[in-house]
Each structure stands twice: as structure tokens, then as C-alpha cells.
Design a protein around this motif. Structure first.
Motif, PDB file in Angstrom:
ATOM      1  N   ARG A  81       0.858  -1.187   0.000  1.00 27.49           N
ATOM      2  CA  ARG A  81       0.000   0.000   0.000  1.00 27.49           C
ATOM      3  C   ARG A  81       0.886   1.226   0.000  1.00 27.49           C
ATOM      4  O   ARG A  81       1.765   1.362   0.855  1.00 27.49           O
ATOM      5  CB  ARG A  81      -0.895  -0.001   1.231  1.00 27.49           C
ATOM      6  CG  ARG A  81      -1.954   1.083   1.256  1.00 27.49           C
ATOM      7  CD  ARG A  81      -2.780   0.959   2.536  1.00 27.49           C
ATOM      8  NE  ARG A  81      -3.963   1.785   2.552  1.00 27.49           N
ATOM      9  CZ  ARG A  81      -5.166   1.386   2.156  1.00 27.49           C
ATOM     10  NH1 ARG A  81      -5.329   0.138   1.724  1.00 27.49           N
ATOM     11  NH2 ARG A  81      -6.207   2.199   2.196  1.00 27.49           N
ATOM     12  N   SER A  91       0.824   5.496   0.072  1.00 26.10           N
ATOM     13  CA  SER A  91      -0.058   6.566   0.535  1.00 26.10           C
ATOM     14  C   SER A  91       0.492   7.922   0.124  1.00 26.10           C
ATOM     15  O   SER A  91       1.693   8.076  -0.113  1.00 26.10           O
ATOM     16  CB  SER A  91      -0.204   6.515   2.058  1.00 26.10           C
ATOM     17  OG  SER A  91      -0.787   5.298   2.465  1.00 26.10           O
ATOM     18  N   ASP A 145      -4.683   6.781  -1.204  1.00 25.55           N
ATOM     19  CA  ASP A 145      -3.927   5.546  -1.113  1.00 25.55           C
ATOM     20  C   ASP A 145      -4.078   4.719  -2.384  1.00 25.55           C
ATOM     21  O   ASP A 145      -5.085   4.824  -3.098  1.00 25.55           O
ATOM     22  CB  ASP A 145      -4.414   4.702   0.069  1.00 25.55           C
ATOM     23  CG  ASP A 145      -4.133   5.341   1.410  1.00 25.55           C
ATOM     24  OD1 ASP A 145      -4.702   4.888   2.414  1.00 25.55           O
ATOM     25  OD2 ASP A 145      -3.338   6.310   1.458  1.00 25.55           O
TER      26      ASP A 145
END
Length: 128
Positions: free
Chosen positions: A19, A21, A83
Motif C-alpha cells: 500500500r 499513501s 492511497d
């Protein structure tokens, strides 16, 4: 002018998830939701390419074919963040991933040229 700072890049094995961001600040009198947001990437020796985008209030998303079914873009207009959740990563996903903002807030832009503001990028490396 909005400032964008990416985080969350790193090294992951093929098939794994990651992930990244992006935090936005300094929107110069505009609120965060008046910007469409996107993620784009650039691999070594290649041109920068579009990955995913989301409209200002998050109602519309758009993905490159390479990202469909594997990546999910989301935004939080309270925290001023966006994100990109990536799964089933492959070595060809290795690139510097850039967060970008577009003044075309009512849609989810689909090309590099649609974005006016850019972060510094975060490296994502997928190993075999």
C-alpha cells in the motif's frame, strides 16, 4: 499549489501486496476535494504512465488496464490522503510511483497530461 508527499513504497515479493499513501497539504485556497487525485508510475528507461485516479469526492475511479482487478485507489477527504492498495504484484510493476493532483475534479483523469501537481515519488520494487 498543493504539496504531495508519498510514503509506503518498498520491496515485495512477486504475488505480494503493498500500500502506498499520499498526504496533501497547502491547497492554495482550494480544498482537497476540489482536486482529482491519481497514481502514476515510471519504470527505468520507460515513460511515466497512468495507473489509477479518483475524482474529487471519490465517486468515480479509473484504472489502467494493467491495474484493473489488482489495484484499488481510495481517498480520505478529511485526512487529505489518497492511497493505492496493490495486490498480486509482479516484477513489471517495479517503478517509482507518483501521487498527482488534477484540477479536473469532477472526473477521474486518465492520462499523465491531466495532472498538474506531483509528489517526489516512492520506489516500489517487486522481486521474483
Amino acid at each position: 499549489q498543493v504539496q504531495l508527499v508519498e510514503s509506503g513504497g518498498g520491496l515485495v515479493q512477486a504475488g505480494g501486496s503493498l500500500r502506498v499513501s499520499c498526504a496533501a497539504s497547502g491547497a492554495s485556497g482550494r480544498t482537497f476535494e476540489t482536486y482529482a487525485m491519481g497514481w502514476l508510475r515510471q519504470a527505468p528507461g520507460k515513460r511515466r504512465e497512468f495507473v489509477a485516479s479518483v475524482s474529487g469526492i471519490g465517486r468515480i475511479t479509473y484504472y489502467a488496464d494493467s491495474a484493473k482487478g489488482r489495484f484499488t485507489i481510495s481517498r480520505d477527504n478529511v485526512k487529505n490522503t489518497v492511497d493505492l492498495q496493490m495486490s498480486s504484484l509482479q516484477p513489471e510493476d517495479t517503478a517509482v510511483y507518483y501521487c498527482a493532483a488534477s484540477l479536473y475534479d469532477t472526473t477521474a483523469p486518465g492520462s499523465v497530461e491531466d495532472f498538474q501537481y506531483w509528489g517526489q515519488g516512492t520506489q516500489v520494487t517487486v522481486s521474483t
